[in-house]
Design a protein around this motif. Structure first.
Motif, PDB file in Angstrom:
ATOM      1  N   ASP A 189     -32.689  10.104   3.899  1.00 52.01           N
ATOM      2  CA  ASP A 189     -33.381  10.710   5.042  1.00 52.01           C
ATOM      3  C   ASP A 189     -33.559  12.203   4.761  1.00 52.01           C
ATOM      4  OD1 ASP A 189     -33.983  11.944   7.530  1.00 52.01           O
ATOM      5  OD2 ASP A 189     -33.084  10.254   8.598  1.00 52.01           O
ATOM      6  N   GLU A 190     -34.756  12.718   4.980  1.00 50.37           N
ATOM      7  CA  GLU A 190     -35.026  14.107   4.580  1.00 50.37           C
ATOM      8  C   GLU A 190     -34.110  15.114   5.276  1.00 50.37           C
ATOM      9  OE1 GLU A 190     -38.794  15.803   5.508  1.00 50.37           O
ATOM     10  OE2 GLU A 190     -38.591  15.485   7.659  1.00 50.37           O
ATOM     11  N   LYS A 191     -33.593  14.740   6.479  1.00 49.06           N
ATOM     12  CA  LYS A 191     -32.783  15.728   7.204  1.00 49.06           C
ATOM     13  C   LYS A 191     -31.435  15.986   6.528  1.00 49.06           C
ATOM     14  CE  LYS A 191     -30.903  12.538  10.678  1.00 49.06           C
ATOM     15  NZ  LYS A 191     -31.141  11.990  12.024  1.00 49.06           N
ATOM     16  N   TYR A 192     -31.025  15.085   5.630  1.00 51.10           N
ATOM     17  CA  TYR A 192     -29.750  15.290   4.919  1.00 51.10           C
ATOM     18  C   TYR A 192     -29.931  15.908   3.535  1.00 51.10           C
ATOM     19  CZ  TYR A 192     -27.834  12.157   8.475  1.00 51.10           C
ATOM     20  OH  TYR A 192     -27.470  11.587   9.644  1.00 51.10           O
ATOM     21  N   LYS A 203     -40.564  10.341   6.025  1.00 50.46           N
ATOM     22  CA  LYS A 203     -39.565  11.417   6.153  1.00 50.46           C
ATOM     23  C   LYS A 203     -38.359  11.160   5.262  1.00 50.46           C
ATOM     24  CE  LYS A 203     -40.900  13.333  10.524  1.00 50.46           C
ATOM     25  NZ  LYS A 203     -40.520  13.698  11.887  1.00 50.46           N
ATOM     26  N   VAL A 204     -38.634  10.971   3.971  1.00 49.49           N
ATOM     27  CA  VAL A 204     -37.549  10.752   3.029  1.00 49.49           C
ATOM     28  C   VAL A 204     -37.626  11.781   1.900  1.00 49.49           C
ATOM     29  CG1 VAL A 204     -37.264   8.290   3.491  1.00 49.49           C
ATOM     30  CG2 VAL A 204     -38.968   9.043   1.816  1.00 49.49           C
ATOM     31  N   ASP A 259     -42.157   4.971   5.696  1.00 53.42           N
ATOM     32  CA  ASP A 259     -41.384   6.072   6.256  1.00 53.42           C
ATOM     33  C   ASP A 259     -41.769   7.330   5.483  1.00 53.42           C
ATOM     34  OD1 ASP A 259     -39.567   7.908   7.168  1.00 53.42           O
ATOM     35  OD2 ASP A 259     -37.787   6.697   6.746  1.00 53.42           O
ATOM     36  N   GLN A 293     -30.981   5.084   0.672  1.00 52.30           N
ATOM     37  CA  GLN A 293     -32.021   4.091   0.959  1.00 52.30           C
ATOM     38  C   GLN A 293     -32.511   3.390  -0.304  1.00 52.30           C
ATOM     39  OE1 GLN A 293     -35.115   5.896   3.277  1.00 52.30           O
ATOM     40  NE2 GLN A 293     -33.690   6.858   4.707  1.00 52.30           N
TER      41      GLN A 293
END
Lengths: 417, 417
Positions: free
Chosen positions: B397-400, B350-351, B348, B383
């Motif tokens: 998650d990178e979005k947070y 995108k972390v 993944d 994670q």
């Protein structure tokens, strides 16, 4: 194994494409079995760019610090050339001046080379490596970086060649050799296959700006055969042809003596003359006139003082044209005219110097008269004359310069000798 | 007389105007009675420009020759700064790394400093001179030029300060200190007046790119008080104010212990994680997975292997995001999955990693649970978790990421501690 030192100028190193071409040429010689040391200049424009930064900060920067800055251009060059050689499968290693102990005297911006430690270089050569050494720079006794002045890479190359007892020092440049005169003035000008060291010295000091004059002196002191040749040819030109191209500065005068009497016509367009007239003929006068000029760091070239008449004489000397105003000001400011009770000072900034150069002149009479007759036939007035063992120089009105050069080139049969 | 070492980054040295400002700032300190050694970086963009030339010639140039080239940028800087200081009436002298014997190990492009000869520098300082030394470079035992890697000038400055037993090493940069977190993410972020060496180490390695991490290690080894402060203020800002500005990396942990439990929130947006699952739980597995990754020079950050269930476990590690594709390819090419009979490999890209850092954490329980509860309240799934004595890092998650940083900054009261 024979060792060759090759020097490449700033134009030859001017872009990464050109540096790759230099690498191909060097590799060709190495492939043919020669040991090779390369002395490249900084990429063209680079040294001016960084010195420009220094001038932005201070109009008269410290020479020691200028040398720290100015020496970096060559360091970039040696690294890039090493990389270019490695990229085509050659072992190559670069050194800055201090790393191979190019020791100089202490004077910054115009240092003179005192010694080179050749052991390190010889070890690399024996291991099959191509050695690349920065031109233009060294290190003084205090461990400070010094530079040799403009064109100093020529001198570095010849000095390295002498220290390593090279078979030949090849100076690759953007002209293909030394000519009988400037081909832009005389289309029939012919490339010289050889010149003697002394002729080259006269040609270099008289405006043929092919080689820095100190490099010629160095070549002379160490009797290092030095060849000036073109870096603009195809780098893969057959080695047998390249090895005989250009102009070789030779030290075997005997063979040369059999050749033409006159080697070439040198000239310098940008001269100016200054005459102090009505000067009393007594000791110390020359010093009183030229002392202040020298103190102002103005280079004086020809100096003439004629036989006095009734205790008075005229004293004339020449300076580079861009120093003319400066020189006149110095003479006025220091009141030289009154000091020595001269009648007056006059100058002329529109004069040029034309010189006939040749080792053969020593054993041939009549060269001077042939020169003067030719100029006279063309209606050119001679303003000053000065001579050495192997050259005769005259000062003339600048508007006749090209005419004089062409006429003399023809008179001495240089186009087909 | 107290000695201060000042380091100026590439932006601060980016033009001749800025170099003049650096000179004014240095002169101000010298006027106040301090002995000053300055370690400037290359002018910004300069090192990239010349290394770009090398890449034009060869995709993977020889590191030794790259160092020859890369080290010239700093040499120009020291010369220009010396000239700028002289222009405002100061005695100043510049040295390249080899001239003051900054000895390093042999590894090019990431050399480590072994020793510095301080006698020469001390002599100049005692004579009232300001000494300027090139950052980023040294010389190895063979006499070859080495460089310390990107950001190496920070390390040079701290090493020089340690060798000369300076009172303080001041790192002038384009930020005004170390913050509780990135002010671009949390507007309430607060500048720290002091951080401990260990906290700074965690902050630096976790993405607060204020100081090169090796310079922090050096400062720690030699207990050299090191201050990060802004070079963008007026160079003539009163010295009493400047001396207390920025962030001081201190070594007096006791006084600090009384302060806040948490020093800051560090984060790194550009992470990627790779999980090899269904891995048999037997010795040598970690090496078999990470060996090929290390061989490909890919940096691995977090590594997690959980308790096995029925002889099988999952093995997860993170890499910089720009190495993600490369790392996955290495694992596929080397057939790791088959070798170790794993069930599969997933990744993944995108972390992001968020870390809570603080020396006070050692003696306070409950920091971890407070961190996890805050993230849970914001609905952010954790994670991976990894901890050290003074930090707790989580992968999310990178979005947070921004949300997590803001929430943690608030929870630990960093805006007003």
């Amino acid at each position: 194994m024979a060792l060759i030192v090759q020097k490449y100028g700033g134009t030859s190193m001017g872009s990464t494409e050109r540096i790759k071409n230099v690498a191909k040429r060097v590799a060709k010689w190495h492939d043919a079995g020669y040991q090779i040391v390369v002395v490249p200049s900084a990429m063209s424009g680079e040294t001016n760019r960084i010195l420009g930064l220094a001038k932005e900060i201070c109009e008269h920067p410290d020479p020691r610090e200028l040398d720290v800055i100015a020496s970096t251009g060559e360091q970039v060059s040696v690294g890039l050339l090493a990389i270019a050689l490695q990229a085509i499968g050659k072992q190559a290693v670069s050194y800055a001046g201090w790393q191979v102990a190019i020791k100089t005297d202490a004077s910054h911006a115009k240092a003179r080379i005192a010694s080179i430690d050749d052991a390190k270089v010889q070890r690399d050569l024996d291991a099959g490596k191509i050695v690349i050494i920065t031109g233009f720079q060294g290190v003084n006794e205090q461990g400070d970086i010094t530079t040799l002045g403009r064109g100093g890479s020529d001198t570095s190359a010849v000095a390295v060649a002498a220290a390593l007892k090279a078979q030949e020092c090849m100076i690759f440049t953007d002209v293909d050799g030394v000519y009988t005169t400037d081909p832009r003035v005389v289309t029939e000008a012919r490339r010289l296959r050889t010149v003697t060291f002394e002729e080259m010295l006269e040609m270099a000091s008289l405006g043929s700006k092919v080689l820095q004059i100190r490099s010629v002196e160095f070549a002379g002191n160490y009797k290092m055969p030095t060849r000036v040749l073109s870096s603009l040819t195809d780098p893969l030109i057959p080695l047998e042809i390249e090895a005989k191209s250009g102009t070789l500065i030779s030290f075997e005068e005997d063979t040369h003596m059999e050749q033409a009497t006159i080697t070439g016509i040198a000239f310098n367009r940008d001269e100016a003359k200054i005459t102090v007239f009505g000067v009393p003929d007594r000791p110390g006068i020359a010093y009183q006139i030229l002392g202040p000029v020298a103190d102002a760091n103005i280079e004086v070239d020809m100096i003439i003082q004629n036989q006095s008449v009734e205790g008075k004489t005229d004293f004339t000397f020449t300076v580079p044209r861009n120093e003319y105003t400066n020189a006149m000001e110095v003479l006025v400011k220091t009141g030289v005219q009154n000091h020595i009770s001269a009648t007056g000072i006059i100058g002329d900034a529109k004069v040029s110097k034309v010189s006939v150069v040749g080792v053969g002149m020593r054993s041939h009479v009549g060269i001077a008269s042939q020169m003067f007759r030719t100029l006279s036939e063309e209606g050119i007035n001679i303003q000053m004359i000065s001579t050495s063992e192997i050259k005769i120089s005259v000062l003339i009105d600048e508007k006749y310069m090209e005419l004089a050069v062409r006429a003399l080139h023809k008179t001495f049969g240089l186009e087909n000798s």
